[in-house]
Design a protein around this motif. Structure first.
Motif, short mmCIF file in Angstrom:
data_model
loop_
_atom_site.label_atom_id
_atom_site.label_comp_id
_atom_site.label_asym_id
_atom_site.label_seq_id
_atom_site.Cartn_x
_atom_site.Cartn_y
_atom_site.Cartn_z
N ALA A 114 0.82 -1.21 0.00
CA ALA A 114 0.00 0.00 0.00
C ALA A 114 0.85 1.26 0.00
N VAL A 115 2.14 1.11 0.35
CA VAL A 115 3.01 2.27 0.49
C VAL A 115 4.16 2.26 -0.51
N PHE A 116 4.62 1.08 -0.91
CA PHE A 116 5.76 0.94 -1.81
C PHE A 116 5.35 0.24 -3.10
N GLY A 117 6.06 0.60 -4.19
CA GLY A 117 5.88 -0.10 -5.45
C GLY A 117 6.62 -1.43 -5.44
N GLU A 118 6.38 -2.24 -6.47
CA GLU A 118 6.97 -3.57 -6.53
C GLU A 118 8.50 -3.55 -6.45
N LYS A 119 9.13 -2.71 -7.24
CA LYS A 119 10.61 -2.67 -7.22
C LYS A 119 11.11 -2.23 -5.86
N GLU A 120 10.43 -1.25 -5.27
CA GLU A 120 10.83 -0.79 -3.94
C GLU A 120 10.72 -1.92 -2.90
N ILE A 121 9.67 -2.72 -3.00
CA ILE A 121 9.50 -3.84 -2.07
C ILE A 121 10.61 -4.86 -2.25
N VAL A 122 10.93 -5.16 -3.50
CA VAL A 122 12.02 -6.10 -3.76
C VAL A 122 13.34 -5.54 -3.23
N ASP A 123 13.62 -4.28 -3.52
CA ASP A 123 14.86 -3.66 -3.05
C ASP A 123 14.91 -3.62 -1.52
N LEU A 124 13.79 -3.29 -0.90
CA LEU A 124 13.72 -3.26 0.55
C LEU A 124 13.96 -4.66 1.13
N THR A 125 13.41 -5.66 0.50
CA THR A 125 13.59 -7.04 0.97
C THR A 125 15.02 -7.51 0.77
N ILE A 126 15.65 -7.08 -0.30
CA ILE A 126 17.08 -7.38 -0.49
C ILE A 126 17.89 -6.72 0.63
N ALA A 127 17.57 -5.47 0.95
CA ALA A 127 18.27 -4.77 2.04
C ALA A 127 18.07 -5.50 3.37
N ILE A 128 16.86 -5.96 3.62
CA ILE A 128 16.57 -6.69 4.86
C ILE A 128 17.38 -7.98 4.91
N GLY A 129 17.40 -8.71 3.81
CA GLY A 129 18.18 -9.94 3.76
C GLY A 129 19.66 -9.67 3.97
N LEU A 130 20.16 -8.61 3.36
CA LEU A 130 21.57 -8.26 3.51
C LEU A 130 21.91 -7.95 4.96
N MET A 131 21.06 -7.15 5.63
CA MET A 131 21.37 -6.81 7.01
C MET A 131 21.29 -8.03 7.91
N ASN A 132 20.36 -8.91 7.66
CA ASN A 132 20.30 -10.14 8.44
C ASN A 132 21.58 -10.96 8.24
N THR A 133 22.09 -10.98 7.03
CA THR A 133 23.36 -11.68 6.76
C THR A 133 24.51 -11.01 7.50
N PHE A 134 24.62 -9.69 7.40
CA PHE A 134 25.69 -8.98 8.11
C PHE A 134 25.58 -9.19 9.62
N ASN A 135 24.36 -9.18 10.17
CA ASN A 135 24.20 -9.42 11.61
C ASN A 135 24.72 -10.80 11.98
N ARG A 136 24.39 -11.79 11.21
CA ARG A 136 24.81 -13.15 11.53
C ARG A 136 26.32 -13.32 11.44
N ILE A 137 26.93 -12.66 10.49
CA ILE A 137 28.38 -12.71 10.36
C ILE A 137 29.04 -11.98 11.53
N ALA A 138 28.59 -10.77 11.83
CA ALA A 138 29.20 -9.99 12.92
C ALA A 138 29.00 -10.65 14.28
N ILE A 139 27.81 -11.20 14.52
CA ILE A 139 27.55 -11.89 15.79
C ILE A 139 28.35 -13.19 15.84
N GLY A 140 28.29 -13.96 14.77
CA GLY A 140 28.97 -15.26 14.74
C GLY A 140 30.47 -15.18 14.95
#
Length: 152
Positions: A114-140
């Motif tokens: 309702a707030v973001f277009g399709e490409k924005e949602i995909v890009d936002l989800t890529i950003a979310i996945g990336l940060m989750n990866t960085f968190n797991r690496i930094a914590i691990g």
């Protein structure tokens, strides 16, 4: 905290590849502050001290008020402190980060759509996945936050 592995030195090509994804997000058209708020919220959920420190510093450099930073973890109770796009992005970040618990239900997808277009949602989800990866690496690998290094 003692670092377990200096992953940037041990696997520079892998770290550089993640940097390429970060560079993509930076040029995607999503607002820098919005992305950094999402990164901060994900790092709060995952308990990543290194990333919390890093993204808090970045948001302060971007001029975000300390009061707003203090309310990121309770954004849904902060009223107009966060705009519609920020609230939608933070909500999406939470449900995607907690995918094992949420399974990312349709109503969450409808809310972000309702707030973001399709490409924005995909890009936002890529950003979310990336940060989750960085968190797991930094914590691990126990990467210490800059604040801890400065205090030593």
């Amino acid at each position: 905290m003692t670092i377990r592995i200096d992953y940037e030195k041990v696997a520079p090509a892998g770290y550089k590849a993640l940097g390429g994804v970060y560079a993509y997000i930076k040029q995607s058209g999503l607002a820098d502050v919005l992305v950094e708020l999402v990164f901060l919220r994900i790092s709060q959920i995952n308990g990543c001290a290194y990333c919390l420190d890093l993204h808090t510093r970045d948001l302060i450099k971007d001029g975000v008020a300390p009061e707003k930073l203090a309310l990121v973890q309770v954004w849904h109770e902060a009223g107009p402190v966060f705009d519609d796009r920020e609230r939608a992005a933070l909500r999406w970040a939470e449900t995607v980060t907690r995918v094992a618990e949420t399974a990312i239900p349709d109503d969450e997808f409808e809310a972000v759509s309702a707030v973001f277009g399709e490409k924005e949602i995909v890009d936002l989800t890529i950003a979310i996945g990336l940060m989750n990866t960085f968190n797991r690496i930094a914590i691990g690998f126990r990467r210490p936050p800059q604040a801890a290094l400065s205090a030593a």
